[in-house]
Design a protein around this motif. Structure first.
Motif, mmCIF file in Angstrom:
data_model
loop_
_atom_site.group_PDB
_atom_site.id
_atom_site.type_symbol
_atom_site.label_atom_id
_atom_site.label_comp_id
_atom_site.label_asym_id
_atom_site.label_seq_id
_atom_site.Cartn_x
_atom_site.Cartn_y
_atom_site.Cartn_z
ATOM 1 N N VAL A 24 20.082 70.327 22.248
ATOM 2 C CA VAL A 24 19.079 69.778 21.335
ATOM 3 C C VAL A 24 18.827 68.306 21.654
ATOM 4 O O VAL A 24 17.681 67.843 21.701
ATOM 5 C CB VAL A 24 19.540 69.942 19.869
ATOM 6 C CG1 VAL A 24 18.596 69.188 18.934
ATOM 7 C CG2 VAL A 24 19.593 71.414 19.487
ATOM 8 N N GLU A 25 19.910 67.552 21.892
ATOM 9 C CA GLU A 25 19.771 66.140 22.238
ATOM 10 C C GLU A 25 18.971 65.975 23.522
ATOM 11 O O GLU A 25 18.110 65.101 23.632
ATOM 12 C CB GLU A 25 21.151 65.514 22.391
ATOM 13 C CG GLU A 25 21.100 64.021 22.704
ATOM 14 C CD GLU A 25 22.478 63.427 22.926
ATOM 15 O OE1 GLU A 25 22.556 62.217 23.181
ATOM 16 O OE2 GLU A 25 23.477 64.178 22.850
ATOM 17 N N ARG A 26 19.258 66.816 24.489
ATOM 18 C CA ARG A 26 18.555 66.776 25.762
ATOM 19 C C ARG A 26 17.073 67.097 25.570
ATOM 20 O O ARG A 26 16.190 66.457 26.137
ATOM 21 C CB ARG A 26 19.192 67.777 26.716
ATOM 22 C CG ARG A 26 18.461 67.949 28.034
ATOM 23 C CD ARG A 26 19.189 69.018 28.863
ATOM 24 N NE ARG A 26 18.529 69.181 30.132
ATOM 25 C CZ ARG A 26 17.447 69.950 30.307
ATOM 26 N NH1 ARG A 26 16.929 70.605 29.293
ATOM 27 N NH2 ARG A 26 16.901 70.062 31.494
ATOM 28 N N HIS A 27 16.779 68.093 24.750
ATOM 29 C CA HIS A 27 15.415 68.499 24.473
ATOM 30 C C HIS A 27 14.637 67.344 23.825
ATOM 31 O O HIS A 27 13.512 67.022 24.232
ATOM 32 C CB HIS A 27 15.442 69.715 23.533
ATOM 33 C CG HIS A 27 14.097 70.198 23.106
ATOM 34 N ND1 HIS A 27 13.385 71.137 23.824
ATOM 35 C CD2 HIS A 27 13.322 69.874 22.045
ATOM 36 C CE1 HIS A 27 12.235 71.374 23.217
ATOM 37 N NE2 HIS A 27 12.174 70.632 22.128
ATOM 38 N N ILE A 28 15.242 66.711 22.837
ATOM 39 C CA ILE A 28 14.600 65.591 22.149
ATOM 40 C C ILE A 28 14.376 64.425 23.115
ATOM 41 O O ILE A 28 13.307 63.825 23.162
ATOM 42 C CB ILE A 28 15.458 65.142 20.950
ATOM 43 C CG1 ILE A 28 15.451 66.222 19.861
ATOM 44 C CG2 ILE A 28 14.957 63.807 20.389
ATOM 45 C CD1 ILE A 28 16.449 65.963 18.754
ATOM 46 N N GLY A 29 15.419 64.107 23.900
ATOM 47 C CA GLY A 29 15.307 62.987 24.833
ATOM 48 C C GLY A 29 14.225 63.192 25.870
ATOM 49 O O GLY A 29 13.468 62.268 26.199
ATOM 50 N N THR A 30 14.138 64.410 26.403
ATOM 51 C CA THR A 30 13.126 64.699 27.412
ATOM 52 C C THR A 30 11.726 64.589 26.817
ATOM 53 O O THR A 30 10.821 64.009 27.418
ATOM 54 C CB THR A 30 13.352 66.100 28.005
ATOM 55 O OG1 THR A 30 14.659 66.170 28.564
ATOM 56 C CG2 THR A 30 12.338 66.387 29.103
ATOM 57 N N ASP A 31 11.545 65.130 25.621
ATOM 58 C CA ASP A 31 10.237 65.043 24.969
ATOM 59 C C ASP A 31 9.867 63.584 24.691
ATOM 60 O O ASP A 31 8.714 63.177 24.859
ATOM 61 C CB ASP A 31 10.244 65.838 23.668
ATOM 62 C CG ASP A 31 8.905 65.778 22.957
ATOM 63 O OD1 ASP A 31 7.888 66.111 23.591
ATOM 64 O OD2 ASP A 31 8.875 65.365 21.788
ATOM 65 N N ARG A 32 10.845 62.795 24.285
ATOM 66 C CA ARG A 32 10.583 61.384 23.986
ATOM 67 C C ARG A 32 10.101 60.637 25.233
ATOM 68 O O ARG A 32 9.139 59.864 25.177
ATOM 69 C CB ARG A 32 11.860 60.744 23.443
ATOM 70 C CG ARG A 32 11.719 59.297 23.009
ATOM 71 C CD ARG A 32 13.027 58.828 22.402
ATOM 72 N NE ARG A 32 12.961 57.448 21.957
ATOM 73 C CZ ARG A 32 13.837 56.522 22.301
ATOM 74 N NH1 ARG A 32 14.838 56.821 23.109
ATOM 75 N NH2 ARG A 32 13.731 55.294 21.837
ATOM 76 N N LEU A 33 10.747 60.874 26.361
ATOM 77 C CA LEU A 33 10.357 60.198 27.600
ATOM 78 C C LEU A 33 8.984 60.647 28.065
ATOM 79 O O LEU A 33 8.126 59.831 28.423
ATOM 80 C CB LEU A 33 11.400 60.467 28.686
ATOM 81 C CG LEU A 33 12.782 59.842 28.490
ATOM 82 C CD1 LEU A 33 13.725 60.299 29.596
ATOM 83 C CD2 LEU A 33 12.699 58.328 28.462
ATOM 84 N N ILE A 34 8.766 61.957 28.096
ATOM 85 C CA ILE A 34 7.483 62.470 28.579
ATOM 86 C C ILE A 34 6.356 62.094 27.622
ATOM 87 O O ILE A 34 5.245 61.767 28.047
ATOM 88 C CB ILE A 34 7.556 63.995 28.774
ATOM 89 C CG1 ILE A 34 8.563 64.336 29.877
ATOM 90 C CG2 ILE A 34 6.184 64.560 29.145
ATOM 91 C CD1 ILE A 34 8.771 65.815 30.097
ATOM 92 N N SER A 35 6.644 62.118 26.321
ATOM 93 C CA SER A 35 5.624 61.740 25.338
ATOM 94 C C SER A 35 5.188 60.290 25.522
ATOM 95 O O SER A 35 4.000 59.963 25.412
ATOM 96 C CB SER A 35 6.159 61.950 23.921
ATOM 97 O OG SER A 35 6.304 63.324 23.629
ATOM 98 N N SER A 36 6.141 59.413 25.802
ATOM 99 C CA SER A 36 5.797 58.009 26.022
ATOM 100 C C SER A 36 4.923 57.859 27.259
ATOM 101 O O SER A 36 3.926 57.123 27.254
ATOM 102 C CB SER A 36 7.074 57.172 26.167
ATOM 103 O OG SER A 36 7.825 57.201 24.977
ATOM 104 N N ALA A 37 5.287 58.563 28.332
ATOM 105 C CA ALA A 37 4.482 58.495 29.551
ATOM 106 C C ALA A 37 3.083 59.051 29.311
ATOM 107 O O ALA A 37 2.087 58.478 29.768
ATOM 108 C CB ALA A 37 5.182 59.260 30.674
ATOM 109 N N ARG A 38 3.005 60.172 28.599
ATOM 110 C CA ARG A 38 1.703 60.773 28.319
ATOM 111 C C ARG A 38 0.833 59.835 27.482
ATOM 112 O O ARG A 38 -0.369 59.737 27.687
ATOM 113 C CB ARG A 38 1.899 62.104 27.598
ATOM 114 C CG ARG A 38 0.598 62.824 27.243
ATOM 115 C CD ARG A 38 -0.156 63.282 28.479
ATOM 116 N NE ARG A 38 0.576 64.297 29.188
ATOM 117 C CZ ARG A 38 0.472 65.614 28.948
ATOM 118 N NH1 ARG A 38 -0.319 66.045 27.995
ATOM 119 N NH2 ARG A 38 1.157 66.480 29.661
ATOM 120 N N ALA A 39 1.453 59.159 26.527
ATOM 121 C CA ALA A 39 0.705 58.215 25.698
ATOM 122 C C ALA A 39 0.149 57.065 26.516
ATOM 123 O O ALA A 39 -0.830 56.433 26.127
ATOM 124 C CB ALA A 39 1.587 57.679 24.572
#
Length: 354
Positions: free
Chosen positions: A276-291
């Protein structure tokens, strides 16, 4: 995109299955590491550095793999290390290894870029793989991961000649800026060599930690055709504008950036809480890049392919991160993803009616 660090037991049939898996899921490119501590291809220039356990060095099936990948709509990039990870070369030619200011070798894997023998080695291996695999779609170069500081005589002399200053009296800031200038110019030389052999070849440079403070050097010196693959090794930063992705995007523009969120993401933890931590962390990084407007993402499967469930989750995160709802780059959204990921995610999803 998908980067595979080939282990010694990988054979052609394994990789054909990887290509099939990628094609079925519309993953568009494979990055294959072809050198490093040893050479994973049948080198004629440096036969003594061939990896005795690498299947491609024995059977040279990469050309066949590239053709098969193309038939499935998958591009293949050749990833090459430059002045680092060269363990066997450094042991064979110890005079090419970096030394500290006391004259002690740093490690046999880290080479002196100013040494003509090192430059010849890097350019000859690049030339070899381009000649062996002319159908490859691109080149990805990997700078040194170890500290670039080096006090070899050839380095000291070149610094004095180019700056008229004493290397030993230079500050770390002055030395590091010069190291980045040296690498940027050499990366440009590698690009021109590749482009001369194949016009319009895609050419990408990884960033490393010692380059992130000197992005202006690369903005000024790299050809505009070159792209940067920015990777990140952590999820716990809380300060907005700290992640390297933001600085590289600001300098180069999002269209020249490829993003590889790594850290624990390639370890595929088995414990549910860590997943779960890994899932959240990956989404956070990719979301920032996408933004920030970055559209290209690389999935690094260096040593563990993980489970099918984990791979599918990664693919869905890359295609549909929370940040996809942000639309165009937005300073407030990016800042919230740094400082309040869950709050930002809730707002983004609510804005889309999810």
């Amino acid at each position: 995109r998908y980067w595979r660090d080939w282990s010694s037991d990988v054979c052609s049939s394994d990789l054909l299955k990887v290509i099939d898996w990628m094609a079925e899921r519309k993953i568009d490119s494979l990055w294959a590491l072809v050198n490093g501590y040893t050479l994973g291809y049948p080198s004629e220039k440096y036969p003594e550095l061939r990896d005795n356990f690498a299947q491609n060095a024995k059977y040279n099936f990469l050309g066949e793999l590239i053709r098969y990948a193309h038939s499935k709509g998958v591009r293949v990039y050749l990833t090459v290390t430059t002045d680092d990870h060269a363990e066997q070369f450094g042991k064979r030619f110890p005079e090419t290894v970096r030394i500290d200011k006391y004259g002690h070798p740093r490690s046999s894997r880290a080479l002196v870029l100013e040494n003509p023998k090192v430059r010849k080695y890097i350019l000859e291996t690049l030339t070899e793989v381009l000649d062996l695999y002319p159908e490859a779609d691109g080149i990805v170069i990997h700078p040194t991961e170890t500290p670039p500081d080096r006090f070899n005589a050839v380095t000291v002399e070149k610094y004095r000649r180019e700056t008229t200053k004493d290397f030993y009296e230079a500050s770390e800031e002055e030395r590091f800026r010069w190291y980045n200038e040296q690498y940027a110019d050499f990366a440009t030389e590698m690009y021109r060599l590749a482009a001369a052999k194949k016009a319009n070849i895609d050419f990408i440079m990884f960033n490393c930690w010692w380059q992130d403070k000197y992005i202006d050097v690369y903005q000024k010196r790299l050809p505009k055709q070159m792209k940067i693959c920015v990777w990140h090794y952590g999820w716990d930063d809380k300060e907005a504008w700290k992640w390297p992705i933001q600085s590289w995007v600001t300098a180069m523009g999002p269209e020249r950036i490829v993003y590889m969120p790594t850290g624990d993401s390639f370890l595929f933890p088995r414990a549910k809480g860590e997943q779960v931590e890994r899932h959240i962390g990956t989404d956070r990084l990719i979301s920032s890049a996408r933004a920030m407007g970055v559209a290209n993402c690389v999935w690094f499967a260096g040593w563990d392919m993980g489970t099918e469930e984990g791979r599918t989750r990664d693919l869905m995160l890359a295609r549909y991160p929370s940040g996809a709802a942000a639309g165009r780059p937005d300073k407030k959204t990016i800042e919230r993803l740094y400082t309040d990921y869950f709050g930002a995610r809730q707002e983004l999803l609510k804005s889309k009616g999810n």
